[in-house]
Structures are given as C-alpha cells and as structure tokens.
Design a protein around this motif. Structure first.
Motif, PDB file in Angstrom:
ATOM      1  N   ILE A  70       6.954  12.894 -10.675  1.00  0.00           N
ATOM      2  CA  ILE A  70       7.204  14.148  -9.966  1.00  0.00           C
ATOM      3  C   ILE A  70       5.931  14.982  -9.997  1.00  0.00           C
ATOM      4  O   ILE A  70       5.475  15.420 -11.051  1.00  0.00           O
ATOM      5  CB  ILE A  70       8.362  14.919 -10.612  1.00  0.00           C
ATOM      6  N   ASN A  71       5.346  15.196  -8.839  1.00  0.00           N
ATOM      7  CA  ASN A  71       4.069  15.889  -8.712  1.00  0.00           C
ATOM      8  C   ASN A  71       4.307  17.312  -8.217  1.00  0.00           C
ATOM      9  O   ASN A  71       4.589  17.537  -7.045  1.00  0.00           O
ATOM     10  CB  ASN A  71       3.161  15.130  -7.730  1.00  0.00           C
ATOM     11  N   LEU A  72       4.191  18.276  -9.128  1.00  0.00           N
ATOM     12  CA  LEU A  72       4.334  19.684  -8.777  1.00  0.00           C
ATOM     13  C   LEU A  72       2.994  20.398  -8.705  1.00  0.00           C
ATOM     14  O   LEU A  72       2.967  21.587  -8.387  1.00  0.00           O
ATOM     15  CB  LEU A  72       5.219  20.397  -9.820  1.00  0.00           C
ATOM     16  N   ALA A 103       6.111  17.606  -4.581  1.00  0.00           N
ATOM     17  CA  ALA A 103       6.791  18.889  -4.390  1.00  0.00           C
ATOM     18  C   ALA A 103       5.891  20.024  -4.861  1.00  0.00           C
ATOM     19  O   ALA A 103       6.314  20.915  -5.599  1.00  0.00           O
ATOM     20  CB  ALA A 103       8.112  18.902  -5.137  1.00  0.00           C
ATOM     21  N   ARG A 104       4.627  19.978  -4.424  1.00  0.00           N
ATOM     22  CA  ARG A 104       3.676  21.003  -4.838  1.00  0.00           C
ATOM     23  C   ARG A 104       4.148  22.376  -4.378  1.00  0.00           C
ATOM     24  O   ARG A 104       4.506  22.575  -3.213  1.00  0.00           O
ATOM     25  CB  ARG A 104       2.308  20.702  -4.237  1.00  0.00           C
ATOM     26  N   GLY A 105       4.177  23.322  -5.304  1.00  0.00           N
ATOM     27  CA  GLY A 105       4.637  24.667  -4.981  1.00  0.00           C
ATOM     28  C   GLY A 105       6.134  24.847  -5.079  1.00  0.00           C
ATOM     29  O   GLY A 105       6.644  25.942  -4.845  1.00  0.00           O
ATOM     30  N   ARG A 106       6.861  23.794  -5.417  1.00  0.00           N
ATOM     31  CA  ARG A 106       8.310  23.875  -5.575  1.00  0.00           C
ATOM     32  C   ARG A 106       8.661  23.814  -7.057  1.00  0.00           C
ATOM     33  O   ARG A 106       7.827  23.515  -7.900  1.00  0.00           O
ATOM     34  CB  ARG A 106       9.000  22.727  -4.829  1.00  0.00           C
ATOM     35  N   GLY A 107       9.905  24.095  -7.387  1.00  0.00           N
ATOM     36  CA  GLY A 107      10.327  24.125  -8.775  1.00  0.00           C
ATOM     37  C   GLY A 107      11.244  22.974  -9.132  1.00  0.00           C
ATOM     38  O   GLY A 107      11.668  22.184  -8.277  1.00  0.00           O
ATOM     39  N   LEU A 108      11.582  22.894 -10.419  1.00  0.00           N
ATOM     40  CA  LEU A 108      12.425  21.800 -10.907  1.00  0.00           C
ATOM     41  C   LEU A 108      13.818  21.848 -10.304  1.00  0.00           C
ATOM     42  O   LEU A 108      14.405  20.809  -9.992  1.00  0.00           O
ATOM     43  CB  LEU A 108      12.498  21.856 -12.440  1.00  0.00           C
ATOM     44  N   ARG A 135       4.753  24.097 -14.151  1.00  0.00           N
ATOM     45  CA  ARG A 135       4.978  24.354 -12.724  1.00  0.00           C
ATOM     46  C   ARG A 135       6.452  24.249 -12.329  1.00  0.00           C
ATOM     47  O   ARG A 135       6.765  24.147 -11.151  1.00  0.00           O
ATOM     48  CB  ARG A 135       4.163  23.358 -11.892  1.00  0.00           C
ATOM     49  N   THR A 136       7.352  24.252 -13.292  1.00  0.00           N
ATOM     50  CA  THR A 136       8.760  24.026 -12.974  1.00  0.00           C
ATOM     51  C   THR A 136       9.466  25.262 -12.420  1.00  0.00           C
ATOM     52  O   THR A 136      10.590  25.165 -11.928  1.00  0.00           O
ATOM     53  CB  THR A 136       9.518  23.542 -14.213  1.00  0.00           C
ATOM     54  N   GLN A 137       8.854  26.449 -12.511  1.00  0.00           N
ATOM     55  CA  GLN A 137       9.390  27.687 -11.946  1.00  0.00           C
ATOM     56  C   GLN A 137      10.785  28.024 -12.471  1.00  0.00           C
ATOM     57  O   GLN A 137      11.644  28.531 -11.740  1.00  0.00           O
ATOM     58  CB  GLN A 137       9.424  27.604 -10.409  1.00  0.00           C
ATOM     59  N   LEU A 138      11.010  27.768 -13.748  1.00  0.00           N
ATOM     60  CA  LEU A 138      12.303  28.084 -14.350  1.00  0.00           C
ATOM     61  C   LEU A 138      12.309  29.469 -14.989  1.00  0.00           C
ATOM     62  O   LEU A 138      13.360  29.955 -15.404  1.00  0.00           O
ATOM     63  CB  LEU A 138      12.651  27.031 -15.412  1.00  0.00           C
ATOM     64  N   GLY A 139      11.167  30.097 -15.056  1.00  0.00           N
ATOM     65  CA  GLY A 139      11.043  31.402 -15.699  1.00  0.00           C
ATOM     66  C   GLY A 139       9.832  31.421 -16.599  1.00  0.00           C
ATOM     67  O   GLY A 139       9.055  30.463 -16.652  1.00  0.00           O
ATOM     68  N   THR A 140       9.644  32.521 -17.314  1.00  0.00           N
ATOM     69  CA  THR A 140       8.504  32.609 -18.217  1.00  0.00           C
ATOM     70  C   THR A 140       8.611  31.544 -19.294  1.00  0.00           C
ATOM     71  O   THR A 140       9.683  31.313 -19.866  1.00  0.00           O
ATOM     72  CB  THR A 140       8.409  34.006 -18.855  1.00  0.00           C
ATOM     73  N   LEU A 141       7.513  30.866 -19.575  1.00  0.00           N
ATOM     74  CA  LEU A 141       7.537  29.735 -20.493  1.00  0.00           C
ATOM     75  C   LEU A 141       7.828  30.156 -21.930  1.00  0.00           C
ATOM     76  O   LEU A 141       8.235  29.320 -22.746  1.00  0.00           O
ATOM     77  CB  LEU A 141       6.193  28.992 -20.435  1.00  0.00           C
ATOM     78  N   ASN A 142       7.646  31.427 -22.250  1.00  0.00           N
ATOM     79  CA  ASN A 142       7.914  31.895 -23.605  1.00  0.00           C
ATOM     80  C   ASN A 142       9.391  32.214 -23.839  1.00  0.00           C
ATOM     81  O   ASN A 142       9.778  32.556 -24.957  1.00  0.00           O
ATOM     82  CB  ASN A 142       7.081  33.142 -23.911  1.00  0.00           C
ATOM     83  N   ASP A 144      13.314  31.385 -24.344  1.00  0.00           N
ATOM     84  CA  ASP A 144      14.137  30.273 -24.816  1.00  0.00           C
ATOM     85  C   ASP A 144      14.970  29.676 -23.678  1.00  0.00           C
ATOM     86  O   ASP A 144      15.185  28.463 -23.624  1.00  0.00           O
ATOM     87  CB  ASP A 144      15.081  30.744 -25.931  1.00  0.00           C
ATOM     88  N   GLU A 145      15.440  30.528 -22.754  1.00  0.00           N
ATOM     89  CA  GLU A 145      16.264  30.052 -21.645  1.00  0.00           C
ATOM     90  C   GLU A 145      15.494  29.078 -20.766  1.00  0.00           C
ATOM     91  O   GLU A 145      16.052  28.083 -20.276  1.00  0.00           O
ATOM     92  CB  GLU A 145      16.771  31.224 -20.801  1.00  0.00           C
ATOM     93  N   THR A 146      14.199  29.341 -20.564  1.00  0.00           N
ATOM     94  CA  THR A 146      13.371  28.456 -19.745  1.00  0.00           C
ATOM     95  C   THR A 146      13.231  27.086 -20.395  1.00  0.00           C
ATOM     96  O   THR A 146      13.422  26.055 -19.747  1.00  0.00           O
ATOM     97  CB  THR A 146      11.978  29.077 -19.537  1.00  0.00           C
ATOM     98  N   ALA A 147      12.908  27.086 -21.682  1.00  0.00           N
ATOM     99  CA  ALA A 147      12.741  25.817 -22.392  1.00  0.00           C
ATOM    100  C   ALA A 147      14.045  25.037 -22.432  1.00  0.00           C
ATOM    101  O   ALA A 147      14.064  23.816 -22.205  1.00  0.00           O
ATOM    102  CB  ALA A 147      12.235  26.080 -23.808  1.00  0.00           C
ATOM    103  N   ASN A 148      15.146  25.729 -22.705  1.00  0.00           N
ATOM    104  CA  ASN A 148      16.434  25.039 -22.784  1.00  0.00           C
ATOM    105  C   ASN A 148      16.841  24.448 -21.435  1.00  0.00           C
ATOM    106  O   ASN A 148      17.368  23.332 -21.373  1.00  0.00           O
ATOM    107  CB  ASN A 148      17.516  26.001 -23.285  1.00  0.00           C
ATOM    108  N   GLU A 149      16.601  25.190 -20.352  1.00  0.00           N
ATOM    109  CA  GLU A 149      16.965  24.664 -19.039  1.00  0.00           C
ATOM    110  C   GLU A 149      16.114  23.454 -18.679  1.00  0.00           C
ATOM    111  O   GLU A 149      16.610  22.474 -18.108  1.00  0.00           O
ATOM    112  CB  GLU A 149      16.819  25.736 -17.958  1.00  0.00           C
ATOM    113  N   PHE A 150      14.833  23.483 -19.033  1.00  0.00           N
ATOM    114  CA  PHE A 150      13.981  22.332 -18.756  1.00  0.00           C
ATOM    115  C   PHE A 150      14.473  21.104 -19.512  1.00  0.00           C
ATOM    116  O   PHE A 150      14.648  20.025 -18.926  1.00  0.00           O
ATOM    117  CB  PHE A 150      12.526  22.625 -19.141  1.00  0.00           C
ATOM    118  N   ILE A 151      14.689  21.262 -20.811  1.00  0.00           N
ATOM    119  CA  ILE A 151      15.140  20.127 -21.633  1.00  0.00           C
ATOM    120  C   ILE A 151      16.491  19.618 -21.139  1.00  0.00           C
ATOM    121  O   ILE A 151      16.693  18.397 -20.987  1.00  0.00           O
ATOM    122  CB  ILE A 151      15.231  20.538 -23.114  1.00  0.00           C
TER     123      ILE A 151
END
Length: 309
Positions: A70-72, A103-108, A135-142, A144-151
């Motif tokens: 997946i190329n973001l 999907a450059r410029g798009r999110g997860l 580049r997943t655009q789930l929110g600020t990387l710091n 917890d919600e962003t990390a949890n949604e990615f995982i």
C-alpha cells in the motif's frame, strides 16, 4: 455468529510460530519497522516483499505468498523505478510479484476495504505492507486513538502485515507517535543506516517480539549506481562502524544534551523530553558512569557530568 468461545486442549501440543519472513514477520501478526527519514526503509520493505512474493530465500527464511504494497507516499512512477531497481538487486528476471495499491494523498480508512478484499481473495494467507504509518490520516500520531485505530485496522485484515514508521527528529529508538503503536505490534524493528558514498549500510534490531526470542542484530547493505539500486547483500558490523556503535549512541546524545544545558545539569523528565525517549529509558541512561547524581532541586533529582582523571 461471528465469534465463538474456545478452550485450549491441554493434550494438544501448541503449534510453534511460523514466519512469512524470519525473524521479522511472524505469520498472521503485525510488525512495525521504524527509522528516520531517508534511511532506506521503503527500499528494504520492498526487498522483503519481493522475496516473499517470489519465494527468494537467499537472505531470509520465507514462506512464499501474495504481497500487497500500500503506497500512500510516492507516485506510481517512483514506485515502478524502485521495483525495477529492487528486482535487479535481487536478480529477479520476471515480475516482482507484488501487487501495488497506489493511494498517494489518501488515508487508511479509504483503502481499508480494498486491502481486506485482497486478504480475503487469498484466504488471508498473504502479507500487506503499509508505507507508511505517518500517512494514514487517522489523526495526530501522538493520540492513543490514532495508534489503536491503526493497529485494529491492520489486525482486522487477518494476515501478516508490516507497517513502516518514522522516528521523531533527533531520536532513533522508537516510532514517532503514541506508545500504543509499540504495544499493539507483535514485533517492533529498529532500523539504523549509515551512508558511505555509494553504499547504504543497514542495521536491523528487534526491540520487541511476542512469542519469540529476541535475535541478534543483523546487517545488510544496499549498493547504488547512476541508475539507482544495483545490489543488495548481507554485511557485517566492521563495514559500518557507526552502526556498530549504535548501542552507545543514546549515552552520547545524553552527554551532549547535558553539556548544552545551563550549569550542565538535567533531570530524568527533561532528558526524556530532550531525547524523545521514555522516562524509564532516560533513567537507565543516567545510571551510566559518565553521569553523576547532584543535589535535588525540589522534588527533582538532578544529574551532571562525572569528572574523570
């Protein structure tokens, strides 16, 4: 109907962990590989992907299976050039075997269903590479919600996955973002690099692993020419002295940080912020004999530089 209760049969011998690529990618598990920008992590992830897709076991023990990349981050043309160079470096005459989702410029969230469709098409016996976590655009990387949604999103694919992460500026011992990136991954790989003219040396160190023993660090090298990547090979610590000395780098950075502070002193919390490490790690660093305890300032234990004869 989607979930069922199970009990462990005490008479059944547990199945040992299997790997898509040993020891970095445990089958049906998630790995995060992190490094600073420009370290070659995307090249390395592509090399790993090609080895898995083509069954090339010249560098690692692998289980051949389909690979989705997946190329973001990059243009399709850039990815094609890198694919060409990686195939040349690995002596692959035919296609790389990797399926690319550009999907450059798009999110997860926008490509999650496509990734799940790929996994289901191959009965979840596949590897998905995410380039990159930043580049997943789930929110600020710091957060917890962003990390949890990615995982959770990557785990929901039900296959082996590799996420490529960046480090914070001035720090190389953890992925930039919330600690749940580290907690959620089954394997965490720290990648360091050293450039020497046309060579790029790579050090891979597994810093966290579920259900397997921590192996020794490994060294590899990329060799570049005028037309791009030319060769990929194993290397050793003696070729890249900066990488070999990486264990002491945190102590060296702490020494430099304290030197730059007023009156050349600091405390655990300030050092943790300055080096972008946890307070627990900062405390371990300050126990090194290069540092000495100073009188407390309020509730803060202060540290300075030890004077040597």
């Amino acid at each position: 109907q989607r979930f069922r209760l199970e009990q462990v049969d005490p008479d059944e011998e547990p199945t040992p962990a299997s790997f898509a690529l040993y020891p970095y990618l445990i089958a049906n598990s998630g790995t995060i590989m992190f490094a600073k920008g420009g370290s070659g992590k995307s090249y390395l992830a592509m090399v790993m992907g090609i080895c898995i897709a083509t069954g090339n076991d010249a560098w690692w023990d692998i289980e051949q299976q389909p690979v989705l990349y997946i190329n973001l981050e990059r243009s399709p043309r850039s990815i094609a050039l890198r694919d060409h160079g990686a195939r040349k470096a690995l002596h692959v005459m035919g296609p790389s075997g990797i399926s690319y989702l550009h999907a450059r410029g798009r999110g997860l969230r926008s490509i999650a269903k496509s990734a799940l469709g790929f996994a289901e098409q191959h009965d979840h016996r596949c590897t998905v590479i995410m380039d990159s976590v930043s580049r997943t655009q789930l929110g600020t990387l710091n957060a917890d919600e962003t990390a949890n949604e990615f995982i959770d999103t990557m785990n929901s694919l039900g296959c082996t996955w590799l996420g490529i992460g960046h480090t914070a500026r001035g720090a190389d011992d953890h992925i930039y973002g919330a600690t749940h990136f580290q907690y959620g991954a089954d394997v965490e790989v720290k990648m360091l690099s050293e450039r020497q003219e046309s060579l790029l040396g790579i050090n891979l160190t597994i810093t966290k692993a579920n259900d397997i023993a921590l192996p020794k660090p490994s060294y590899f090298a990329f060799e570049f020419g005028e037309s791009g990547l030319q060769k990929f090979r194993t290397a050793n610590a003696s070729e890249f002295p900066e990488l070999a000395g990486s264990i002491a780098s945190a102590i060296d950075r702490a020494f430099d940080f304290i030197t730059e502070q007023p009156e050349s002193k600091t405390n655990t919390q300030a050092l943790a912020r300055g080096l972008s490490v946890s307070e627990a790690r900062a405390n371990i660093i300050l126990q090194n004999r290069r540092f000495v305890k100073l009188p407390r300032e309020g509730r803060l234990q202060m540290y300075g530089l030890r004077a040597f004869d």
